[in-house]
Design a protein around this motif. Structure first.
Motif, PDB file in Angstrom:
ATOM      1  N   SER A 606       7.909   6.974  -1.185  1.00  0.00           N
ATOM      2  CA  SER A 606       6.577   6.474  -0.836  1.00  0.00           C
ATOM      3  C   SER A 606       5.564   7.606  -0.760  1.00  0.00           C
ATOM      4  O   SER A 606       4.382   7.361  -0.534  1.00  0.00           O
ATOM      5  CB  SER A 606       6.622   5.706   0.482  1.00  0.00           C
ATOM      6  N   ASP A 630      -3.067   7.325   4.697  1.00  0.00           N
ATOM      7  CA  ASP A 630      -1.956   6.373   4.813  1.00  0.00           C
ATOM      8  C   ASP A 630      -0.924   6.882   5.805  1.00  0.00           C
ATOM      9  O   ASP A 630       0.017   7.572   5.443  1.00  0.00           O
ATOM     10  CB  ASP A 630      -1.335   6.180   3.428  1.00  0.00           C
ATOM     11  N   GLN A 631      -1.126   6.556   7.058  1.00  0.00           N
ATOM     12  CA  GLN A 631      -0.190   7.042   8.072  1.00  0.00           C
ATOM     13  C   GLN A 631       1.077   6.198   8.129  1.00  0.00           C
ATOM     14  O   GLN A 631       2.127   6.664   8.537  1.00  0.00           O
ATOM     15  CB  GLN A 631      -0.865   7.057   9.453  1.00  0.00           C
ATOM     16  N   LEU A 632       0.963   4.966   7.689  1.00  0.00           N
ATOM     17  CA  LEU A 632       2.116   4.075   7.785  1.00  0.00           C
ATOM     18  C   LEU A 632       3.263   4.583   6.927  1.00  0.00           C
ATOM     19  O   LEU A 632       4.430   4.360   7.231  1.00  0.00           O
ATOM     20  CB  LEU A 632       1.700   2.672   7.335  1.00  0.00           C
ATOM     21  N   ALA A 633       2.926   5.274   5.853  1.00  0.00           N
ATOM     22  CA  ALA A 633       3.964   5.775   4.957  1.00  0.00           C
ATOM     23  C   ALA A 633       4.800   6.845   5.638  1.00  0.00           C
ATOM     24  O   ALA A 633       5.844   7.233   5.125  1.00  0.00           O
ATOM     25  CB  ALA A 633       3.332   6.322   3.686  1.00  0.00           C
ATOM     26  N   ASP A 702      -7.379   2.248   0.074  1.00  0.00           N
ATOM     27  CA  ASP A 702      -6.996   2.665   1.408  1.00  0.00           C
ATOM     28  C   ASP A 702      -5.814   1.880   1.960  1.00  0.00           C
ATOM     29  O   ASP A 702      -5.368   2.132   3.068  1.00  0.00           O
ATOM     30  CB  ASP A 702      -8.178   2.475   2.374  1.00  0.00           C
ATOM     31  N   ASP A 703      -5.340   0.895   1.208  1.00  0.00           N
ATOM     32  CA  ASP A 703      -4.216   0.119   1.710  1.00  0.00           C
ATOM     33  C   ASP A 703      -3.019   1.025   1.936  1.00  0.00           C
ATOM     34  O   ASP A 703      -2.908   2.093   1.346  1.00  0.00           O
ATOM     35  CB  ASP A 703      -3.837  -0.972   0.687  1.00  0.00           C
ATOM     36  N   SER A 704      -2.115   0.549   2.766  1.00  0.00           N
ATOM     37  CA  SER A 704      -0.926   1.346   3.039  1.00  0.00           C
ATOM     38  C   SER A 704       0.020   1.317   1.847  1.00  0.00           C
ATOM     39  O   SER A 704       0.059   0.344   1.097  1.00  0.00           O
ATOM     40  CB  SER A 704      -0.213   0.791   4.263  1.00  0.00           C
ATOM     41  N   PHE A 705       0.756   2.360   1.721  1.00  0.00           N
ATOM     42  CA  PHE A 705       1.808   2.484   0.711  1.00  0.00           C
ATOM     43  C   PHE A 705       1.283   2.382  -0.718  1.00  0.00           C
ATOM     44  O   PHE A 705       1.999   2.005  -1.618  1.00  0.00           O
ATOM     45  CB  PHE A 705       2.922   1.440   0.926  1.00  0.00           C
TER      46      PHE A 705
END
Lengths: 1018, 409
Positions: A606, A630-633, A702-705
Motif C-alpha cells: 500500500s 494518507d495516514q490510514l495506509a 486524497d482518498d485513503s489507500f
C-alpha cells in the motif's frame, strides 16, 4: 442492403459465441463444509456424506463422485444406503425422509431424488411421536424401520414410502412386555438405535434411550428378548455371528450381551468402562469386527476421561493387546470400517472416519495403522487459504520433479491403494497438466494437481523455516509426552491455529518453464525460490527495501518485520528459497510478478512498489506511491484482525474444553431455532429503523489507500518510440494511476555483472480514479503478449512486433485501450457507469471453438462484485457473454476466484471447498462416471425401471408398483444402463412393454404387494 | 475606412483583402476566397504577419452587420471569408487580456465608439462598469441544471450535477426505501432508492436541484429499478464527473411548468434555486455570467442549436462534438518521461482556447498543465491538482462534510 448484411454478420458472431462460450459449474473440490452424516454401501463401494446445508455427496473410486442438494435448506442428519441397491435414504433435520437413486442416463449415472416422505402420526398426537431418531434400512431392501422420539417404530415400504401401519411396533406393545423389575419401564424414552440381526433378518433390536433393548421378531410381531441395560443408551452393535449385542452408554461404558432365543437370561455378560475410574464421556458409537485369525477389532468413539481428556476427539481401536486412541483435531461425525473380500465380509481393512473438517482413512492391515492418503475430499483448509494461483499446461519435466519431491514428503502414508472403489470413472484423461497453488495462513504453499476431477495434493512448501517464529512449527502435532496413558496418536492434518499471522502467504507467482517461484506474505516478505531435487543447507540473506523513500512524517503502526534466521537452514528437496526481500514498512504484499527471463521480481504494497534483481540480488527500483496525507495506509491491517482472531481462538478453545457434552438429539432444537430467528428478525427490524446510507462522492486523490499497488506487469513493448521495443514494468494503483518504467536488461552474457536499470517513462492518471486491477499489452495482432519464456519454449507464437502495440488498462469501473508508444485513448468499455457492477477479478483466457479445431480467440474473463462472469473480447473490448456465477453476498467467494488460461476458474464456496467452473466449450472438467447396481438385485432394478417409466422422479407414491419376487420375466433382465450398442428404438419398445406389465399388475396391486412383503420377510 | 473598397471588383471575387489589427498595429494581406485553408493555418499566418509567434490570440472580425464575431474554428473562419465584402476586418486580442464583452450582436454598431475603441486602442483600460459578458461557446462552463424538461413527465425531474474542476463535493447520500406505485392490481409497494441526506454547501444542496426523500429513478439514463443500493452508489460515483439523475421529487409543488417548448422554459424552476445560487457561482463572478445565479440551461450560441434540438438525447444542452462536453476519458493525464503533464485528447486537431473563467486572476496556466492550486475554474484540464493537492483545500473539503454518524459501508 447494408443493414441486412450487418444483421448477417451479427448472427454469425452470435453463432461463434455459442461455439466459444458456455458456462458450467462442473465440480466441487475439497472437503464439504460442515458435514453432518456419513454412510457407506459395501455392495456399491460408495461413500455418502450429508452436510448441514442439505447437500448429499457420493464418492467412490477416484473420479467417481455425485452431488445432490435437498430443496429444503435443512441439515442432513442421517444417510442410509438401501442394502444391495442403488438407492439411499436421507433424513433431514426437518424430519423429512428423502429417497435418492443413481440412475443411468446416456451411459452415465446421475444422482436423482425420487421421493420424499414425512411420517404422519395419528391426529392430535404430539409431534415428537413421529420425530425420527433412528433409521434402519432392512437388508432385503424393501423396508425401512423408523424409530421415533416417542418410542414407536414405524415400518415403511421403500422406495415408494408406503406406511405399513399394521406392522408398526408401538411403544405400548413393547412396554407391556417389559419385565416388572426393570427400573426404567415407566419411560423408555426415544428409540436410540435399531439394528438387524446379521444372520436372521427377521430379528431387529430396538434400543431405547433409557437403556432397554428389545429384540423384536418382525414376522411374529413380538418381543423375543429384553435386555435391561440401565445406563443411557448411545449405540448398539450386533456382532457378525448374531450371538452378541454390544451396547455403549453415556457414562463411557460398553456392555456385551448374549442373544439367546427363548432364553430369558437377562444377565449382563461383560461390562467395561475402558477409560474408567474417573467419570468418562459417552461412547457414542461402538463396533466389533472379527478377524479370520486372531482377536477381533473393537472400535469406539468417545469414552475419554472427562476431566483430563474431555476435549479430545478420539476413536479408540483395540486389537488384541494393541490399543490406541486416535486423536482427531475436530469433532467426530461418524465412522465405519471397510472389510476385505469379494463380498466384503472378510477382515477389516480400513477405518474411515469423518470428522468435522476432514476425512481420515486408516489402514488396519499394516503395522502401525498408517493413514491412507485420500484422493479426494482433501482438507484444503488445513490452514486457512489466504490466496490461490493457477498455472495451466505445466511442462512434463517440472511436473515430474514436483511429483517426485512431493513423494518424498509422503513417507508416513500407507502404501495401500484407496479402499473405496465403487463406480467407473469414464471421464477422458485431462487434456493438460494444471497446477493450483494455494497460499495459507501458516506460511505454507500447497501444490494441487488440478488437471482432473480429483484435486490431488502434490507437494507442500513451508516458508516458515526461513524465519524465527514464536513457536516451534511441530509443536502442535507432538503434544503427547512419554509414557502417557492412554496412548494418543494425532491423526489428520487440519490445524487451523496459526501462531504467527505474519507468515501468511498473500501472493504467489510460479514460472512453469524455469521452475522459479516467488511467494509474498503478510509482513512484506518476498521469497524467491528455486526447485532443487536435493536437500541443501543455505543461508537466506534478506534485503530490506524502504518503500517510503525517506518521506517524513510517517509512523508504521502495524506489525513488525519477520526475523530472518541468520544461520544456514537445511531445506528439504523441493522449492528452496535463495533470495528474500523485506519491505519497510512491512505491510502486506498486494501485487507480485516474476519475470524469469529477465530474472526480476516486482512487488507492491500500500506504500509503493519495487523491482528486485534476483540474479544479482539487489534492488533495481523503488517507487513510493503513498499520498502524503494518507495516514490510514500506515495502520497495519493485522492490528485489528489479530485481536479479533485471538479472541475467537480463545473462545473456540473454551468451547472445546467445556464440560457440556453435545447430546445427539436436541429436543429443544426447534425452540432454539425459533428463538434465534426471532432475534434475527428483531435485528433486521432495528436496521430498518436506521437505514443504511451511502455517500455519493467523486473519488479524490486524497482518498485513503490511493497509493496501494494493485497490479504489476512486465512487457516487452514500444514504450518510448515506435521502432524499438524495450522491456518495461507497469504498475497500477488503487487511485487509478499507471506507472510505466523502461528497463535496461544487460545481454545474457553480461547479465551477472552489469546492472539492470529502470527509468520512468510514463505515468497515466485515469480521470475516473478507479483502482487499476489489470494491465495487459496487446501486440500488433491484438493478442496479449505471451508469458516470459513461453516463446523460447516454442509454446507460443512470438508476438507481432511490426504492428502497433496497445495498452489495455482494466480498472474496477472500465476497460480502456490506449495506443503505444504515444498514449492516447482508443477504445473503452464502461462497466460501472452502465450497470453498477465493478470488476473484482480479471484474467486473460484463450477460448477455442468447439466446432473447428483451428479457431480460437483471446478474451478477458471478468468476475464482478455482483458475482457475474463476463467475457470481454480482445482487442476491441466488447462485451461477449455474461453469466451469474456467485451470490453477490459471498464476498470472500468472489475475492477468492482465480481464472485459468483456458477459460476455467475456481472460487471458494466455503473455507474448505473450491467450486470449479468453465466458460469454455472445449475445456470442461467434470465428473463422468457410471455406477452399476449390485448383481443380485435384479428384482429391485426391475421395479425401479418400472417406476421410472411410469412417473417422473420425486413422487410420494403410496402406490409404487412392485412386482412379486418370482423369477423375473426375460424382458426385465435388461441392463439398467443402456449399453452403447443398443439402439434407441429397442429402448422405446422395451419401455412400452414394461408399462404394459405394470398396468396389468396395477389391478391386483395391493394383493401383490402384501404377498411381496410377506415373501420378502419370510 | 475607404468606401471604395465596398465596390465589388473582379479582383475581389478571387481574393479577400484582409486588414488585421493587433493593438495599434495593422497588417494587410490577402487570402484566396476559393481556397481559404484551415483555421489553424490562418491562425499561424496571423501570428506570423504580426510577428507574435508565441502569443495566444483571440481572433474577431466585423461581419456585415457590424457585429464583432469570433473566429476560432474552421466553420466560422470560412463563414468570415465568404461573407467578407471584400475587406475582412480582423481584431486580434491577447488572450489573457481579451474582453469578451466585445463580442455579440450589435456589439460593434451599438458601441462603436466606446467599446471598439476601448478594445482596440486601450485594451488595458479600466472600465467602471463591465457590461454583461458573453463568452465563447467553448468557454462556457457547464453548470448544474434541470434538463430534458420537454421529454419527461411533469412529475419527474432530470438533474445534471456538473462537478467539473470544482472543489465542491457532490454532497448527498442515498438510501433504500419503498415507494408506492399504481398498478392494475391496485397500489403496490416497490423498493426504491431515495436521497437521504444533503451535505450543506455541497453541489446537490447549493444548487437546490435535489432534495431529501426525492426518489432516484435513473442514473445517466439507466434505470435503477432492480439494482441494489451499492450498485446505484457505484453507478453514481462512476458518473460523478457528469452526473445526471432523474428523480421524482418528494415535493411535487415546485414542478416545472411546461411552457412553449424548447429548453429555455426550464428556467421556470430557477426561482427556487436562485436563492442559494449566488454563493455557488461566486468564485468567478464574471465567468459563467450568462447562467450566473440561475440553475437553468445556458443560452446557447446559434451554432449548437441544431444539436440541442434532438430531444431524445439526454445531454441536450451542449453541442455533441464540443470538447467541453467532456467524456472524462479524454482527459486522462499522461506524464511522459521528464516532460510536462498533458491531458490525453482524442483528436488534437484544433488549437484550443484556454479557459478563462477566472478572468480577473491574471494569466491562466500554460497549455493544459496542472492548474496551480487555487485556480479552481480551469475547464478542460479539469484535474483538481492531482499531484500536489493543496492542504487548505483538503481541509476546506473536510469542513464541508457534515459531522454526525452515518453508516457508510
Amino acid at each position: 442492403m447494408k443493414r441486412f448484411r450487418r444483421h448477417g454478420q451479427e448472427s454469425q458472431r452470435d453463432r461463434l459465441k455459442q461455439e466459444l462460450f458456455q458456462f458450467n459449474k462442473t465440480v466441487e473440490h475439497g472437503f464439504p463444509h460442515q458435514p453432518s452424516a456419513l454412510s457407506f454401501s459395501p455392495s456399491l463401494q460408495l461413500l455418502a456424506i450429508g452436510t448441514h446445508s442439505g447437500a448429499i455427496k457420493l464418492y467412490g473410486a477416484p473420479g467417481v463422485e455425485f452431488m445432490g442438494l435437498h430443496d429444503e435448506n435443512a441439515a442432513v442428519t442421517q444417510v442410509h444406503f438401501l442394502p444391495q441397491q442403488v438407492e439411499l435414504v436421507t433424513l433431514l433435520e426437518d424430519n423429512s425422509l428423502h429417497m435418492w437413486t443413481l440412475r443411468a442416463h446416456q451411459g452415465l449415472s446421475e444422482l436423482l431424488e425420487i421421493g420424499r416422505f414425512t411420517l404422519t402420526g395419528p391426529p392430535g398426537a404430539f409431534p415428537n411421536v413421529t420425530r425420527v431418531t433412528a433409521v434402519l434400512a432392512h437388508s432385503l431392501g424393501e423396508l425401512l424401520l423408523l424409530g421415533t422420539e416417542g418410542g414407536h417404530v414405524f415400518i415403511v415400504e421403500v422406495p415408494g414410502f408406503r406406511e405399513l401401519e399394521e406392522r408398526n411396533i408401538s411403544l405400548d406393545q413393547v412396554a407391556n412386555s417389559v419385565p416388572e423389575d426393570y427400573i426404567g419401564r415407566r419411560n423408555l424414552e426415544h428409540v436410540e438405535a435399531l439394528q438387524e440381526n446379521p444372520v436372521d433378518p427377521n430379528q431387529v433390536v430396538i434400543g431405547y434411550g433409557r437403556g432397554l433393548m428389545v429384540i423384536w421378531d418382525l414376522e411374529k410381531q413380538c418381543a423375543l428378548q429384553h435386555i435391561p441395560a440401565t445406563q443411557q443408551l448411545e449405540s448398539v452393535w450386533w456382532t457378525e455371528d448374531g450371538r452378541h449385542l454390544i451396547s455403549s452408554h453415556s457414562d463411557g461404558s460398553y456392555c456385551r450381551w448374549a442373544v439367546g432365543e427363548g432364553d430369558e437370561s437377562d444377565e449382563e455378560e461383560k461390562s467395561d468402562i475402558p477409560y474408567g475410574h474417573f467419570p468418562c464421556k459417552a461412547i457414542t458409537k461402538i463396533i466389533q469386527l472379527p478377524t479370520q485369525q486372531g482377536p477381533p477389532f473393537l472400535l469406539f468413539s468417545g469414552g475419554m476421561p472427562r476431566a483430563s481428556y474431555g476435549d479430545r476427539h478420539c476413536i479408540t481401536v483395540i486389537h488384541g493387546k494393541t490399543q490406541i486412541a486416535l486423536d482427531f483435531t475436530s469433532r467426530i461425525i461418524d465412522f465405519f470400517v471397510i472389510k476385505d473380500g469379494p463380498q466384503h465380509t472378510g477382515d477389516p481393512s480400513a477405518l474411515v472416519v469423518l470428522v468435522e473438517e476432514e476425512l481420515v482413512v486408516i489402514d488396519l492391515q499394516t503395522d502401525g495403522w498408517p493413514v491412507i492418503q485420500t484422493p479426494y475430499l482433501v482438507p484444503l483448509h488445513c490452514s486457512a487459504i489466504t490466496c490461490s494461483h493457477h498455472v495451466s499446461a505445466i511442462p512434463l519435466k517440472l511436473w515430474e520433479r514436483i511429483l517426485a519431491t512431493g513423494d518424498l514428503q509422503q513417507t508416513h502414508y500407507s502404501k495401500k491403494p484407496w479402499p473405496i472403489t465403487g463406480g467407473q470413472n469414464l471421464a477422458p484423461d485431462p487434456p493438460q497438466r494444471d497446477l493450483l497453488l494455494t497460499g495459507h495462513e501458516d506460511g505454507t504453499v500447497r501444490f494441487w494437481d488440478a488437471s482432473g476431477v480429483c484435486l490431488h495434493p502434490m507437494y507442500k512448501l513451508s516458508t516458515a523455516g526461513v524465519f524465527h517464529t514464536d513457536t516451534d512449527p511441530n509443536d502442535n502435532m507432538n503434544q503427547s509426552t512419554e509414557g502417557e496413558w492412554p496412548l494418543f496418536r494425532k491423526v489428520g492434518c487440519f490445524d487451523p491455529y496459526s501462531d504467527d499471522p505474519r507468515l501468511g502467504v498473500q501472493k504467489i507467482h510460479l514460472c512453469k518453464y524455469s521452475g522459479y517461484l516467488t511467494v509474498a506474505g503478510t509482513a512484506g516478505q518476498i521469497l524467491v525460490l528455486e526447485l532443487n531435487d536435493e536437500a541443501a543447507e543455505q543461508t537466506v540473506e534478506a534485503k530490506v527495501v524502504d518503500l517510503l523513500q525517506g518521506q517524513e512524517g510517517f509512523r508504521w503502526k502495524g506489525h513488525t518485520r519477520l526475523d530472518v534466521r541468520e544461520e544456514p537452514v537445511l531445506f528439504p528437496p523441493g522449492f528452496q528459497p535463495f533470495a528474500l526481500v523485506q519491505c519497510q514498512p512491512p505491510a502486506v504484499i498486494t501485487a507480485l510478478n516474476l519475470h524469469s527471463e529477465w530474472k526480476l521480481v516486482a512487488f507492491g504494497t500500500s506504500h509503493g512498489f519495487g523491482l528486485y534483481d534476483y540474479q544479482q540480488k539487489n534492488s533495481v527500483l523503488v517507487k513510493c506511491t503513498l499520498n502524503p496525507s494518507d495516514q490510514l495506509a500506515m495502520e497495519g491491517p493485522l492490528s485489528r484482525v489479530k485481536s479479533i482472531k485471538k479472541s475467537l481462538r480463545q473462545s473456540f478453545r473454551r468451547i472445546r474444553r467445556s464440560r457440556v457434552s453435545l447430546r445427539k438429539h436436541h429436543v429443544n432444537n426447534a425452540a432454539k431455532l425459533q428463538e434465534a430467528n426471532a432475534r434475527l428478525e428483531a435485528e433486521l427490524a432495528e436496521m430498518e429503523l436506521a437505514p443504511v446510507q451511502r455517500k455519493i462522492e467523486a473519488r479524490s486523490s486524497d482518498d485513503s489507500f490511493t497509493g496501494l499497488v494493485r497490479t504489476l506487469y512486465f512487457a516487452d513493448t514500444f514504450l518510448s518510440d515506435s521502432s524499438h521495443n524495450t522491456p518495461s514494468l507497469w504498475a497500477g494503483t488503487n487511485g487509478g494511476c499507471v506507472f510505466a518504467y523502461m528497463l535496461r536488461i544487460p545481454p545474457m552474457e553480461h547479465r551477472a555483472e552489469e546492472g539492470v536499470a529502470a527509468q520512468p517513462a510514463k505515468e497515466i492518471q485515469l480521470m475516473h480514479r478507479a483502482p487499476v486491477v489489470g494491465i495487459v499489452v496487446l501486440d500488433g495482432h491484438g493478442a496479449p503478449l505471451p508469458e516470459p519464456l513461453e516463446v523460447a519454449h516454442d509454446l507460443a507464437r512470438s508476438p507481432d512486433m511490426q504492428g502497433s502495440h496497445h495498452l489495455l488498462v482494466v480498472s474496477e469501473e472500465q476497460f480502456k485501450v490506449f495506443t503505444l508508444p504515444k498514449v492516447s485513448a482508443k477504445m473503452k468499455l464502461k462497466l460501472t457507469a452502465i450497470d453498477g457492477s465493478r470488476v473484482r477479478r480479471v484474467g486473460v483466457s484463450w477460448f477455442s471453438s468447439s466446432r473447428t479445431e483451428d479457431y480460437g480467440e483471446s478474451g478477458l474473463v471478468v468476475l464482478t462484485n455482483q458475482g457475474d462472469l463476463h467475457v470481454v473480447s480482445l482487442p476491441h473490448v466488447k462485451m461477449q457473454v455474461h453469466y451469474p456465477c456467485v451470490r453477490k453476498e459471498d464476498v470472500s467467494g468472489i475475492a477468492s476466484c482465480v481464472f485459468t488460461k483456458h477459460g476455467q476458474g475456481f472460487y471458494l464456496i466455503s473455507p474448505s471447498e473450491f467450486e470449479r467452473f468453465s466458460l469454455s466449450t472445449r475445456f470442461v472438467v467434470e465428473p463422468r462416471c457410471l455406477v452399476e447396481p449390485p448383481l443380485h438385485s435384479a428384482a429391485s432394478q426391475r421395479r425401479r425401471q418400472l417406476d421410472g417409466a411410469s412417473s417422473p422422479h420425486r413422487h410420494v407414491s403410496t402406490a409404487a408398483a412392485s412386482l412379486p419376487s418370482q423369477p423375473p420375466p426375460p424382458l426385465a433382465n435388461l441392463p439398467v444402463c443402456p449399453s452403447p450398442s443398443r439402439n434407441p428404438r429397442q429402448d422405446a419398445e422395451d419401455a412400452e412393454v414394461l408399462q404394459e406389465i405394470q398396468k396389468s399388475l396395477e389391478g391386483d396391486q395391493t394383493l401383490t404387494m402384501e404377498n411381496n412383503v410377506k415373501s420378502a420377510v419370510a | 475606412m475607404n468606401k471604395n473598397h465596398r465596390v465589388p471588383s473582379n479582383r475581389s471575387l478571387s481574393a479577400v483583402e484582409v486588414k488585421s489589427k493587433f493593438g495599434a498595429e495593422f497588417r494587410r494581406f490577402s487570402l484566396d476566397r476559393s481556397k481559404p485553408g484551415r483555421f489553424d493555418e490562418f491562425y499561424g499566418l496571423l501570428q506570423h504577419v504580426h510577428r507574435i509567434p508565441n502569443v495566444e490570440l483571440l481572433v474577431g472580425y466585423a461581419d456585415v452587420h457590424g457585429d464583432l464575431l469570433p473566429i476560432n474554428n474552421d466553420d466560422n473562419y470560412h463563414k468570415a471569408i465568404s461573407t467578407a465584402s471584400p475587406l475582412l476586418r480582423l481584431f486580434l486580442q491577447r488572450k489573457e487580456e481579451a474582453d469578451y464583452a466585445a463580442f455579440g450582436t450589435d456589439s460593434l454598431t451599438r458601441r462603436k465608439n466606446t467599446v471598439l475603441s476601448a478594445v482596440l486602442l486601450r485594451p488595458d483600460a479600466n472600465r467602471k462598469k463591465p457590461p454583461v459578458i458573453i463568452s465563447l461557446p467553448r468557454d462556457f462552463r457547464p453548470v448544474s441544471s434541470i434538463i430534458d424538461v420537454d421529454i419527461l413527465p411533469e412529475t419527474h425531474r432530470r438533474v445534471r450535477l456538473y462537478k467539473h474542476g470544482q472543489e465542491k463535493p457532490l454532497g448527498f447520500y442515498i438510501r433504500d426505501g419503498s415507494s408506492v406505485r399504481v398498478t392494475a392490481q391496485g397500489l403496490e409497494k416497490v423498493p426504491g432508492i431515495f436521497i437521504s441526506r444533503m451535505v450543506p454547501g455541497g453541489l446537490a444542496e447549493s444548487t437546490g436541484l435535489l432534495a431529501v426523500n426525492d426518489e432516484v429513478l435513473e442514473v445517466n439514463g439507466i434505470e435503477v429499478a432492480g439494482k441494489s443500493l451499492d450498485q446505484v452508489t457505484d453507478m453514481m460515483i462512476a458518473n460523478s464527473h457528469n452526473l445526471i439523475i432523474t428523480v421524482k421529487p418528494a415535493n411535487q409543488r415546485n414542478n416545472v411548468v411546461r411552457g412553449g417548448g424548447g429548453g429555455g422554459t426550464a428556467s421556470g424552476s430557477s426561482g427556487r434555486s436562485s436563492d442559494s445560487g449566488a454563493s455557488y457561482y461566486g468564485y468567478g463572478s464574471g465567468g459563467g455570467g450568462g447562467g450566473g445565479g440561475r440553475a437553468a440551461p445556458l443560452p446557447l450560441p446559434s451554432s449548437s442549436a441544431a444539436s440541442s434540438a434532438t430531444p431524445s438525447h439526454i445531454i441536450q444542452n451542449f453541442p455533441l462534438g464540443a470538447e467541453l462536453e467532456s467524456d472524462e476519458d479524454d482527459e486522462d493525464l499522461v506524464i511522459e518521461a521528464g516532460g510536462e503533464a498533458e491531458p490525453i485528447r482524442r483528436a488534437p486537431s484544433l488549437p484550443r482556447y484556454e479557459p478563462h473563467l477566472d478572468l480577473r486572476r491574471g494569466p491562466s496556466p500554460a497549455n493544459g498543465a496542472l492548474p496551480a492550486s487555487g485556480s479552481g475554474g480551469s475547464l478542460s484540464s479539469g484535474l483538481p491538482a492531482s499531484a500536489t493537492p493543496s492542504p487548505d483545500k483538503a481541509a476546506e473539503r473536510r469542513s464541508l462534510e457534515e459531522d454526525g454518524t452515518v453508516i457508510t459501508l
